[in-house]
Motif scaffolding. Sequence first.
Motif, PDB file in Angstrom:
ATOM      1  N   ARG A  68       0.831  -1.210   0.000  1.00  0.00           N
ATOM      2  CA  ARG A  68       0.000   0.000   0.000  1.00  0.00           C
ATOM      3  C   ARG A  68       0.861   1.255   0.000  1.00  0.00           C
ATOM      4  N   ILE A  69       0.420   2.239  -0.779  1.00  0.00           N
ATOM      5  CA  ILE A  69       1.002   3.570  -0.704  1.00  0.00           C
ATOM      6  C   ILE A  69      -0.146   4.550  -0.520  1.00  0.00           C
ATOM      7  N   TYR A  70       0.152   5.711   0.058  1.00  0.00           N
ATOM      8  CA  TYR A  70      -0.888   6.683   0.396  1.00  0.00           C
ATOM      9  C   TYR A  70      -0.596   8.035  -0.253  1.00  0.00           C
ATOM     10  N   PHE A  71      -1.651   8.840  -0.377  1.00  0.00           N
ATOM     11  CA  PHE A  71      -1.555  10.124  -1.061  1.00  0.00           C
ATOM     12  C   PHE A  71      -2.174  11.232  -0.222  1.00  0.00           C
ATOM     13  N   LYS A  72      -1.744  12.462  -0.520  1.00  0.00           N
ATOM     14  CA  LYS A  72      -2.372  13.633   0.083  1.00  0.00           C
ATOM     15  C   LYS A  72      -3.726  13.848  -0.590  1.00  0.00           C
ATOM     16  N   GLN A  73      -4.568  14.607   0.078  1.00  0.00           N
ATOM     17  CA  GLN A  73      -5.912  14.871  -0.452  1.00  0.00           C
ATOM     18  C   GLN A  73      -5.819  15.548  -1.814  1.00  0.00           C
ATOM     19  N   LYS A 102      -1.987  -6.084 -10.256  1.00  0.00           N
ATOM     20  CA  LYS A 102      -3.147  -5.219 -10.419  1.00  0.00           C
ATOM     21  C   LYS A 102      -2.967  -4.079  -9.436  1.00  0.00           C
ATOM     22  N   LEU A 103      -2.849  -2.866  -9.971  1.00  0.00           N
ATOM     23  CA  LEU A 103      -2.691  -1.677  -9.133  1.00  0.00           C
ATOM     24  C   LEU A 103      -4.062  -1.034  -8.985  1.00  0.00           C
ATOM     25  N   GLN A 104      -4.582  -1.051  -7.766  1.00  0.00           N
ATOM     26  CA  GLN A 104      -5.928  -0.548  -7.496  1.00  0.00           C
ATOM     27  C   GLN A 104      -5.826   0.807  -6.809  1.00  0.00           C
ATOM     28  N   GLY A 105      -6.401   1.827  -7.459  1.00  0.00           N
ATOM     29  CA  GLY A 105      -6.401   3.173  -6.894  1.00  0.00           C
ATOM     30  C   GLY A 105      -7.707   3.464  -6.185  1.00  0.00           C
ATOM     31  N   PHE A 106      -7.613   4.221  -5.100  1.00  0.00           N
ATOM     32  CA  PHE A 106      -8.789   4.566  -4.298  1.00  0.00           C
ATOM     33  C   PHE A 106      -8.722   6.028  -3.884  1.00  0.00           C
ATOM     34  N   ALA A 107      -9.870   6.571  -3.506  1.00  0.00           N
ATOM     35  CA  ALA A 107      -9.960   7.964  -3.071  1.00  0.00           C
ATOM     36  C   ALA A 107     -10.892   8.061  -1.868  1.00  0.00           C
ATOM     37  N   ASP A 108     -10.865   9.226  -1.229  1.00  0.00           N
ATOM     38  CA  ASP A 108     -11.816   9.455  -0.136  1.00  0.00           C
ATOM     39  C   ASP A 108     -13.069  10.104  -0.728  1.00  0.00           C
ATOM     40  N   ASP A 149     -15.560   4.072  -3.838  1.00  0.00           N
ATOM     41  CA  ASP A 149     -16.499   2.955  -3.665  1.00  0.00           C
ATOM     42  C   ASP A 149     -16.046   1.950  -2.609  1.00  0.00           C
ATOM     43  N   ARG A 150     -14.758   1.841  -2.392  1.00  0.00           N
ATOM     44  CA  ARG A 150     -14.230   0.824  -1.476  1.00  0.00           C
ATOM     45  C   ARG A 150     -13.424   1.466  -0.354  1.00  0.00           C
ATOM     46  N   GLU A 151     -14.104   2.235   0.464  1.00  0.00           N
ATOM     47  CA  GLU A 151     -13.418   2.897   1.575  1.00  0.00           C
ATOM     48  C   GLU A 151     -12.961   1.881   2.608  1.00  0.00           C
ATOM     49  N   VAL A 152     -11.769   2.116   3.128  1.00  0.00           N
ATOM     50  CA  VAL A 152     -11.277   1.306   4.240  1.00  0.00           C
ATOM     51  C   VAL A 152     -12.048   1.682   5.488  1.00  0.00           C
ATOM     52  N   VAL A 162      -7.070   9.604   5.250  1.00  0.00           N
ATOM     53  CA  VAL A 162      -5.863   9.264   4.494  1.00  0.00           C
ATOM     54  C   VAL A 162      -5.803   7.770   4.188  1.00  0.00           C
ATOM     55  N   GLN A 163      -6.421   6.948   5.017  1.00  0.00           N
ATOM     56  CA  GLN A 163      -6.427   5.505   4.783  1.00  0.00           C
ATOM     57  C   GLN A 163      -7.181   5.138   3.506  1.00  0.00           C
ATOM     58  N   ASN A 164      -8.067   6.006   3.070  1.00  0.00           N
ATOM     59  CA  ASN A 164      -8.838   5.761   1.852  1.00  0.00           C
ATOM     60  C   ASN A 164      -8.122   6.260   0.597  1.00  0.00           C
ATOM     61  N   ARG A 165      -7.133   7.135   0.753  1.00  0.00           N
ATOM     62  CA  ARG A 165      -6.396   7.700  -0.386  1.00  0.00           C
ATOM     63  C   ARG A 165      -5.159   6.850  -0.631  1.00  0.00           C
ATOM     64  N   ARG A 166      -5.345   5.759  -1.393  1.00  0.00           N
ATOM     65  CA  ARG A 166      -4.280   4.770  -1.478  1.00  0.00           C
ATOM     66  C   ARG A 166      -4.251   4.084  -2.834  1.00  0.00           C
ATOM     67  N   VAL A 167      -3.123   3.405  -3.083  1.00  0.00           N
ATOM     68  CA  VAL A 167      -3.010   2.433  -4.168  1.00  0.00           C
ATOM     69  C   VAL A 167      -2.558   1.141  -3.519  1.00  0.00           C
ATOM     70  N   VAL A 168      -3.241   0.065  -3.856  1.00  0.00           N
ATOM     71  CA  VAL A 168      -2.905  -1.256  -3.342  1.00  0.00           C
ATOM     72  C   VAL A 168      -2.385  -2.091  -4.507  1.00  0.00           C
ATOM     73  N   THR A 169      -1.202  -2.671  -4.325  1.00  0.00           N
ATOM     74  CA  THR A 169      -0.616  -3.544  -5.335  1.00  0.00           C
ATOM     75  C   THR A 169      -1.000  -4.974  -4.997  1.00  0.00           C
ATOM     76  N   ASN A 170      -1.769  -5.597  -5.881  1.00  0.00           N
ATOM     77  CA  ASN A 170      -2.186  -6.981  -5.676  1.00  0.00           C
ATOM     78  C   ASN A 170      -1.493  -7.868  -6.698  1.00  0.00           C
ATOM     79  N   LEU A 171      -0.869  -8.938  -6.218  1.00  0.00           N
ATOM     80  CA  LEU A 171      -0.215  -9.882  -7.103  1.00  0.00           C
ATOM     81  C   LEU A 171      -1.268 -10.799  -7.720  1.00  0.00           C
TER      82      LEU A 171
END
Length: 178
Positions: A68-73, A102-108, A149-152, A162-171
Amino acid sequence: MSAPTGYMRQLMVAAVLLALTACTTTKVASLEEPAAAPMTGQTNDPAPGFETVAAGSEEDFILNVGRRIYFKQDSATLDSVAMATLDNQAIWLNKNPTWLLKLQGFADDSGSASQMETLSQKRADAAMAYLVSKGVDARRMWAKGYGNDREVRDCTERSCKVQNRRVVTNLRSQPDAA
């Protein structure tokens, strides 16, 4: 009570205490519990229960690299912490070339649904571009933005969002079905 009787009683108590302190349960304990892996006090010691994680496995990636990596608003810019995580991912992925990503991006929820979907896609694309710049073959990866759509966590506090502003790398072992 006479002096010899008192003395004998003290001797008996001392003998019982010595016998009790000499008793150990190591043989019984070693039969009931597996031996713990030796800990060196280093930060790379295995987490309890994960001592037998195979190098190159999905568990190895999750536990030892980070996914997981995180981003500023309202940003898709990688900061130094995100780049350090992606550097570790690139090293691991280049050593384990059979894995797909699969790189999954998310937002708040700080904007409209369409804005957040666009932003989450930009975040996933930024992570993918960075991994490509570090030698990971682009044909092994695909990026998908999911918006908010997929908030933590569903929360209103800034420190929580900030936990919702992320990219998750899934193998993946194969591409996702279309």
